[in-house]
Design a protein around this motif. Structure first.
Motif: not given
Length: 252
Positions: A48-76
């Motif tokens: 479970s940690t491996g699965i959620f860690a992968a999701l965390f990395v993907i979510a952070v990558a999208h958050q950093i790539k985004s040019k502005a604050f997006h609530p859905l990306i942030y809270w995901t």
């Protein structure tokens, strides 16, 4: 000419009442969602940690790539940190056998080291400075440690300290209330108060989540982990619509 703070917005939301309500719901969702994967689905803590860690990395990558604050990306991304924090803390406490005290001590040290390194590198750990990829990396690593620490601390208080889920919730809720009083009644650093509150909302969410889905014999309500997770997610979405999320104003 407009100033820097008037032109640049941080990649994180303003800290408002709505922010804290959604944050507490997200941390509670992290507990029920993490337990649903590791226990109800029988995936175990490590998988479970491996699965959620992968999701965390993907979510952070999208958050950093985004040019502005997006609530859905942030809270995901927040949800990803709190679910991986749940399963990682459980893995460390139970599977590695270091116990709640050992896990809490280790994670406290990692969290403090993250904040100190962030402060030393960029000069400030204020959320209003989170407007660059470097600051975001420190921000999300710090949050990940705080979420994991919160799970261990919540379990330690409820189980090892014998306070039970409702007793532990009262303790963490009371500490948060004291921080609110300090915010309005003292001149203590707002950055310090923010991180203290951010950290304390995680064990509060952890014990509330356990209270919802643990068996009656263990002091819980024995609700479905899936049902509780869906209800919490629905609450978060409604709160995001009710409390408009705006980007915080960035500062040096």
């Amino acid at each position: 000419m407009k100033t820097y703070s008037e032109n640049v917005l941080a990649k994180v939301p303003e800290v408002t009442l709505g922010f804290w309500l959604i944050k507490i719901a997200a941390t509670t969702l992290g507990e029920t969602g993490g337990d649903a994967a590791s226990m109800s689905m029988n995936l175990g803590y490590l998988t479970s940690t491996g699965i959620f860690a992968a999701l965390f990395v993907i979510a952070v990558a999208h958050q950093i790539k985004s040019k502005a604050f997006h609530p859905l990306i942030y809270w995901t991304t927040i949800i990803a940190t709190t679910t991986v924090g749940t399963t990682l803390a459980d893995f460390a406490d139970r599977s590695l056998g270091i116990g709640y005290a050992g896990g809490t001590t280790l994670l406290s040290a990692l969290l403090l080291a993250s904040l100190l390194l962030w402060k030393r590198t960029l000069g400030s750990v204020s959320v209003n400075t989170v407007s660059s990829p470097r600051a975001e990396m420190f921000y999300w690593i710090t949050i990940m440690f705080s979420q994991t620490l919160g799970t261990a601390l919540g379990d330690w208080t409820a189980d090892s300290a014998g306070m039970g889920y409702t007793g532990a919730a009262a303790i963490f809720g009371g500490l948060l209330a004291l921080l609110v009083l300090a915010y309005y009644g003292t001149k203590i650093s707002r950055t310090l108060l923010f991180w203290a509150a951010f950290i304390l909302t995680r064990p509060l969410g952890a014990v509330v989540g356990d209270f919802l889905d643990k068996p009656l014999s263990a002091g819980g309500l024995a609700l479905s982990r899936y049902g509780a997770s869906i209800a919490l997610l629905a609450f978060m979405l409604c709160a995001m619509l009710l409390f408009r999320q705006r980007a915080a104003t960035a500062s040096h």
